[in-house]
Every structure is written in C-alpha cells, then in structure tokens.
Write an enzyme that holds these catalytic residues in place. Structure first.
Site, PDB file in Angstrom:
ATOM      1  N   ASP A   1       0.794  -1.228   0.000  1.00  0.00           N
ATOM      2  CA  ASP A   1       0.000   0.000   0.000  1.00  0.00           C
ATOM      3  C   ASP A   1       0.830   1.283   0.000  1.00  0.00           C
ATOM      4  O   ASP A   1       0.335   2.348   0.355  1.00  0.00           O
ATOM      5  CB  ASP A   1      -0.973   0.012   1.181  1.00  0.00           C
ATOM      6  CG  ASP A   1      -2.144   0.944   0.955  1.00  0.00           C
ATOM      7  OD1 ASP A   1      -2.568   1.087  -0.211  1.00  0.00           O
ATOM      8  OD2 ASP A   1      -2.626   1.549   1.925  1.00  0.00           O
TER       9      ASP A   1
ATOM     10  N   ASP B   1      -4.031  -4.330  -4.888  1.00  0.00           N
ATOM     11  CA  ASP B   1      -3.145  -3.182  -5.154  1.00  0.00           C
ATOM     12  C   ASP B   1      -1.785  -3.546  -5.737  1.00  0.00           C
ATOM     13  O   ASP B   1      -1.119  -2.684  -6.314  1.00  0.00           O
ATOM     14  CB  ASP B   1      -2.865  -2.336  -3.899  1.00  0.00           C
ATOM     15  CG  ASP B   1      -4.100  -1.727  -3.283  1.00  0.00           C
ATOM     16  OD1 ASP B   1      -5.103  -1.574  -4.000  1.00  0.00           O
ATOM     17  OD2 ASP B   1      -4.060  -1.400  -2.091  1.00  0.00           O
TER      18      ASP B   1
ATOM     19  N   ASP C   1     -11.948   1.877   5.863  1.00  0.00           N
ATOM     20  CA  ASP C   1     -10.854   2.006   4.905  1.00  0.00           C
ATOM     21  C   ASP C   1      -9.610   2.604   5.540  1.00  0.00           C
ATOM     22  O   ASP C   1      -8.516   2.479   5.000  1.00  0.00           O
ATOM     23  CB  ASP C   1     -11.271   2.903   3.737  1.00  0.00           C
ATOM     24  CG  ASP C   1     -12.368   2.283   2.894  1.00  0.00           C
ATOM     25  OD1 ASP C   1     -12.362   1.055   2.731  1.00  0.00           O
ATOM     26  OD2 ASP C   1     -13.230   3.023   2.402  1.00  0.00           O
TER      27      ASP C   1
END
Length: 333
Positions: free
Chosen positions: A122, A160, A307
């Site tokens: 991330d 991701d 989130d």
C-alpha cells in the site's frame, strides 16, 4: 464444527483484517443468492460460506439483546451474506484459514479469502505494512496455502500489488521482487487441489486503460491463475467495471474475472475514496452475472470495516457499525 474457534471470533470482534487503500480510488466477496432477502434466505443456494462469527453477525446478536430490532434487520443484510476473510499478515494466517476452510467444508461451501501481505504493501498509505521481506512472505503464503488443505476455496491475491507497480506508487527497485513473489504465490496456492486464485488488477477508475495491465499481469503469472479481480474495496459501478473487465479479459486471451460489489450500490463519490459517505451495499454475491468471462460478483471488502483513519472512521480494517448501518440502509435490496 459449525462455528469458528475462539481465535477467529476474537479477530472478527477486533476487526483485525487489514484494509487497503490508494489515492487513485482504492481502499482497503462468489455465490448464487437469487432475490430472496429474507433473514434465512440471503445465502440460500449460495455455494459460498457465511462466517457465523463475523463482526456483523456479532453486532446483530448484541443489538438483538438490546432490542434494536430495526438495526438488527439492517445489519443482517451484511451478516447473512458471504464475504471474504482477510487472514492476518502480522502473524501466522493458518489458524484463521484452517478454521474457516474446515467450517465451510462441513457445510459443503466454498470459503473466500484475501491474501494481503506483500512486502511494501500500500505504498505507506492507510494499510501500509506487509511481510518484512521476500522470505517472510514465502513462509506466510506457504502457511496460508497449507491451511487451505483440500477445501473448496477462492483466494483473491494481493489487492493493489500489480496496479501500484503500473501507476509508479511502488518504487521501481521493488518491482522485480514483487513480480517474482506474486508468481510464486499463484503457483503455491494452485498446488491446493480445490483452490481458485484471482489476482487483483485494480479498478476501472485507477488504471484507466486496461491494456496497461496486460504485460504486468502476464509477468506475474496470470496464465497460471484462474483469473483477475476488479474493484476490490472500491465503489465503481457494476456496468462500468464489467465493461472494463471484459476488455481486459479479451486482451488476456479470454481470462475470467470477479468483481467486488460489496459497497458499490450508489457508485463512487467523486474525490473521496476513503470511507465515502452515502454509499450502499451493492449486488449480493452471485455467480449469475450474465457475462461469460465474469465468474461472480463477490463481497471481497467486508462491509462495515473501515478504509482507514478518515471521514471519522477507525483504523483500516476495524469494524465500524455506524458505517455498516449506512451501507445497509442505503441498499436497494
């Protein structure tokens, strides 16, 4: 054993499953439920397992004790539908995976998981972390795969990870290692006889031109996977994502894909990707998609888990009952 062990229950209460995020519109499940929306019917006929100790299920039981009947009815829209499990990355994932796989097998169901622990995860954003190094990741994914055993399972691999290489967020010096680890992870997971693997490929609002994903996906071994996953933890609509997925599938020679519809009922909120207000649960998990290469709509993101520390929410992956209620209240079914 129909219920998960105490360790998994604790994980569900604390909301320790990681989330994922991105400034490009990412934030931190496949079944056949039909249109039956009675309490017992949300997952009727579904091939996918419903976690009886999810945070939503535990919240429903708590509110039942408090006679919050209206809220219980709403939260059951989440608790009674199948959603993916995100085993911990900081510790051995095997207890979580093994317990869920065993419970699902006893019910004749398929367990859905997300493997989310790649090094340099991330890009240092809300869900930063991941394995300490390549060897640690190989050990972790091996523990994950071993725990699946012969159970019917579907694994969404590393949200991701590919898209962050394509958009440049992940520094170039990490690309070769990441490609190698993803390739090895697909190979290792596919050694389990009844496991399907879908490699994450971002969302339609992130890498706008799907052709840009073709070579990176091939380099990491998409041919050995069952397909790719789109819209994980995001809010892009079914129609837009399906069109994007079909284009990417064609470019990959007909590869299949799955879509996360857990929170896309009202589509995206422009400019807000982290806990956007006013969103809604999307299409309930189903394999009846009407599109040949689209295998399933899934709830990959667990609705109601944050989130990240934004818009008043707790840390990524933590249970947020108020947000869960809003998603359910705004849902069309």
């Amino acid at each position: 054993m129909r219920r998960l062990n105490h360790a998994l229950a604790v994980l569900a209460v604390l909301g320790l499953a990681a989330g994922c995020s991105s400034a490009h519109g990412r934030a931190d499940t496949a079944s056949d439920t039909g249109d039956d929306t009675t309490k017992a019917g949300y997952a009727a006929g579904s091939p996918f397992w419903v976690d009886p100790e999810s945070s939503a299920a535990q919240q429903a039981r708590l509110w039942e004790q408090q006679d919050r009947d209206d809220d219980v009815e709403l939260i059951r829209r989440i608790a009674d539908r199948p959603a993916a499990l995100w085993p911990p990355g900081e510790t051995d994932p095997a207890p979580t995976v093994r317990a869920a796989a065993s419970a699902a097998s006893e019910e004749g169901k398929t367990a859905v998981f997300v493997a989310y622990n790649i090094p340099h995860r991330d890009c240092g954003q809300h869900s930063a972390g991941g394995s300490q190094d390549a060897d640690a990741y190989r050990e972790w994914i091996g523990q994950f795969a071993d725990a699946l055993g012969e159970a019917e399972a579907l694994v969404v691999l590393e949200p991701d990870a590919v898209a962050h290489m394509v958009d440049g967020c992940t520094p170039g010096e990490y690309h070769a290692e990441r490609e190698q680890l993803l390739s090895e992870a697909i190979t290792r997971l596919k050694q389990q006889p009844n496991t399907k693997v879908y490699l994450d490929a971002g969302n339609a609002d992130w890498i706008r031109e799907p052709d840009k994903l073709v070579e990176p996906l091939r380099r990491v071994g998409i041919e050995q996977a069952d397909g790719f996953a789109l819209n994980v933890s995001n809010f892009q609509t079914d129609d837009e994502t399906t069109e994007y997925g079909v284009r990417l599938a064609e470019a990959l020679g007909g590869k299949h894909f799955v879509i996360d519809t857990s929170r896309n009922g009202n589509g995206p909120l422009p400019g807000v990707w982290c806990n956007p207000p006013g969103r809604a649960l999307g299409t309930p998990p189903t394999t009846q998609t009407g599109e040949r290469t689209l295998d399933a709509y899934l709830w990959i993101k667990r609705p109601g888990e944050s989130d990240g520390d934004c818009e008043g929410g707790p840390d990524a992956g933590r249970w947020w009952p108020e947000y869960a209620l809003e998603l359910a209240r705004n849902a069309k079914d």
